[in-house]
Design a protein around this motif. Structure first.
Motif, PDB file in Angstrom:
ATOM      1  N   SER A  34      -5.657  -7.142 -21.406  1.00  0.00           N
ATOM      2  CA  SER A  34      -7.065  -7.167 -21.004  1.00  0.00           C
ATOM      3  C   SER A  34      -7.357  -8.248 -19.963  1.00  0.00           C
ATOM      4  N   LEU A  35      -6.373  -9.077 -19.629  1.00  0.00           N
ATOM      5  CA  LEU A  35      -6.589 -10.151 -18.664  1.00  0.00           C
ATOM      6  C   LEU A  35      -6.452  -9.675 -17.217  1.00  0.00           C
ATOM      7  N   GLU A  36      -5.782  -8.574 -16.984  1.00  0.00           N
ATOM      8  CA  GLU A  36      -5.615  -8.043 -15.626  1.00  0.00           C
ATOM      9  C   GLU A  36      -6.779  -7.108 -15.308  1.00  0.00           C
ATOM     10  N   ILE A  37      -7.413  -7.377 -14.186  1.00  0.00           N
ATOM     11  CA  ILE A  37      -8.561  -6.559 -13.780  1.00  0.00           C
ATOM     12  C   ILE A  37      -8.157  -5.701 -12.598  1.00  0.00           C
ATOM     13  N   GLY A  38      -8.183  -4.404 -12.791  1.00  0.00           N
ATOM     14  CA  GLY A  38      -7.928  -3.451 -11.710  1.00  0.00           C
ATOM     15  C   GLY A  38      -6.763  -3.843 -10.831  1.00  0.00           C
ATOM     16  N   GLY A  39      -5.640  -4.055 -11.415  1.00  0.00           N
ATOM     17  CA  GLY A  39      -4.474  -4.480 -10.651  1.00  0.00           C
ATOM     18  C   GLY A  39      -4.157  -3.546  -9.510  1.00  0.00           C
ATOM     19  N   ARG A  40      -3.643  -4.100  -8.424  1.00  0.00           N
ATOM     20  CA  ARG A  40      -3.294  -3.285  -7.261  1.00  0.00           C
ATOM     21  C   ARG A  40      -1.879  -2.746  -7.425  1.00  0.00           C
ATOM     22  N   SER A  41      -1.728  -1.538  -6.909  1.00  0.00           N
ATOM     23  CA  SER A  41      -0.389  -0.975  -6.954  1.00  0.00           C
ATOM     24  C   SER A  41       0.427  -1.617  -5.847  1.00  0.00           C
ATOM     25  N   LYS A  42       1.625  -1.909  -6.140  1.00  0.00           N
ATOM     26  CA  LYS A  42       2.488  -2.560  -5.158  1.00  0.00           C
ATOM     27  C   LYS A  42       3.318  -1.494  -4.463  1.00  0.00           C
ATOM     28  N   ALA A  43       2.631  -0.772  -3.560  1.00  0.00           N
ATOM     29  CA  ALA A  43       3.310   0.284  -2.820  1.00  0.00           C
ATOM     30  C   ALA A  43       4.065  -0.344  -1.656  1.00  0.00           C
ATOM     31  N   PRO A  44       5.192   0.220  -1.309  1.00  0.00           N
ATOM     32  CA  PRO A  44       5.945  -0.319  -0.176  1.00  0.00           C
ATOM     33  C   PRO A  44       5.163  -0.140   1.132  1.00  0.00           C
ATOM     34  N   ALA A  45       5.434  -1.005   2.108  1.00  0.00           N
ATOM     35  CA  ALA A  45       4.710  -1.000   3.379  1.00  0.00           C
ATOM     36  C   ALA A  45       4.915   0.302   4.154  1.00  0.00           C
ATOM     37  N   GLU A  46       6.015   0.985   3.971  1.00  0.00           N
ATOM     38  CA  GLU A  46       6.255   2.212   4.730  1.00  0.00           C
ATOM     39  C   GLU A  46       5.359   3.363   4.281  1.00  0.00           C
ATOM     40  N   ASP A  47       4.693   3.226   3.153  1.00  0.00           N
ATOM     41  CA  ASP A  47       3.782   4.272   2.703  1.00  0.00           C
ATOM     42  C   ASP A  47       2.468   4.277   3.497  1.00  0.00           C
ATOM     43  N   TYR A  48       2.172   3.182   4.175  1.00  0.00           N
ATOM     44  CA  TYR A  48       0.921   3.091   4.923  1.00  0.00           C
ATOM     45  C   TYR A  48       1.079   3.670   6.325  1.00  0.00           C
ATOM     46  N   GLU A  49      -0.015   4.250   6.814  1.00  0.00           N
ATOM     47  CA  GLU A  49      -0.025   4.814   8.159  1.00  0.00           C
ATOM     48  C   GLU A  49      -0.455   3.727   9.146  1.00  0.00           C
ATOM     49  N   GLU A  50       0.220   3.658  10.298  1.00  0.00           N
ATOM     50  CA  GLU A  50      -0.129   2.670  11.303  1.00  0.00           C
ATOM     51  C   GLU A  50      -1.314   3.171  12.118  1.00  0.00           C
ATOM     52  N   VAL A  51      -2.323   2.321  12.296  1.00  0.00           N
ATOM     53  CA  VAL A  51      -3.527   2.684  13.021  1.00  0.00           C
ATOM     54  C   VAL A  51      -3.632   1.779  14.238  1.00  0.00           C
ATOM     55  N   THR A  52      -3.823   2.398  15.408  1.00  0.00           N
ATOM     56  CA  THR A  52      -4.046   1.614  16.624  1.00  0.00           C
ATOM     57  C   THR A  52      -5.472   1.872  17.083  1.00  0.00           C
ATOM     58  N   GLU A  53      -6.193   0.787  17.425  1.00  0.00           N
ATOM     59  CA  GLU A  53      -7.584   0.910  17.830  1.00  0.00           C
ATOM     60  C   GLU A  53      -7.709   0.787  19.336  1.00  0.00           C
TER      61      GLU A  53
END
Length: 183
Positions: A34-53
């Motif tokens: 009960s001490l952890e609040i909405g823990g983040r998933s530790k997904a690898p960096a390659e799962d994210y899409e690269e965005v260029t603005e």
């Protein structure tokens, strides 16, 4: 009695939002889970899409405001401002009745600007000895005279334009020239 097999939580006991405790061997113990609040998933960096603005587009708070562009004050309007100042004092609502092309806010900003650039003229215009009596019947005539003088000023400026700004020299004169126009 039949038993409930629903997955919905019991309405009498709300879902706990803070740390939970439990009794273990007669002692009160804090639940580690009960001490952890909405823990983040530790997904690898390659799962994210690269965005260029696109860096050429810049938007600020001012980009979304609908500000009206204020027309520059002509010499004729500035002289009329001083005449109105002598008639009404620093009452910008009344002054806006004499100058229909200018809002109360524009007149107030002009007063502030002129107070900084020509404080003597402002002081002389507000002096009770130089006060011009108010005549509300001539209010429309005064506005029409300003427009007529502005049209003439534009024609003269177009004919004799030499790249210099003579506005400050012409406006910065004494109160006597303004008094002749106000009467």
């Amino acid at each position: 009695p039949p038993t409930q097999t629903s997955n919905t939580p019991n309405p009498t006991f709300p879902t706990p939002t803070g740390p939970e405790v439990e009794l273990v061997n007669g002692r009160i113990v804090l639940k580690e889970s009960s001490l952890e609040i909405g823990g983040r998933s530790k997904a690898p960096a390659e799962d994210y899409e690269e965005v260029t603005e696109d860096s050429t587009m810049t938007a600020t708070y001012a980009s979304f405001t609908n500000r009206k562009r204020v027309k520059a004050w002509s010499i004729t309007e500035t002289k009329a401002f001083y005449v109105c100042l002598r008639k009404t004092g620093a009452d910008f609502v009344t002054m806006s009745g004499f100058m229909p092309n200018r809002t109360r806010s524009e007149l107030r900003k002009k007063y502030i600007k002129e107070s900084k650039t020509h404080p003597k003229l402002i002081e002389m215009s507000l002096d009770p000895k130089n006060r011009i009596p108010l005549d509300f019947e001539k209010r429309t005539e005064f506005g029409e005279q300003i427009r007529k003088d502005e049209r003439e000023e534009i024609v003269v400026r177009d004919k004799t334009h030499d790249g210099r700004d003579s506005k400050t020299n012409e406006v910065g004169g004494d109160i006597g020239s303004l008094q002749a126009e106000g009467e």
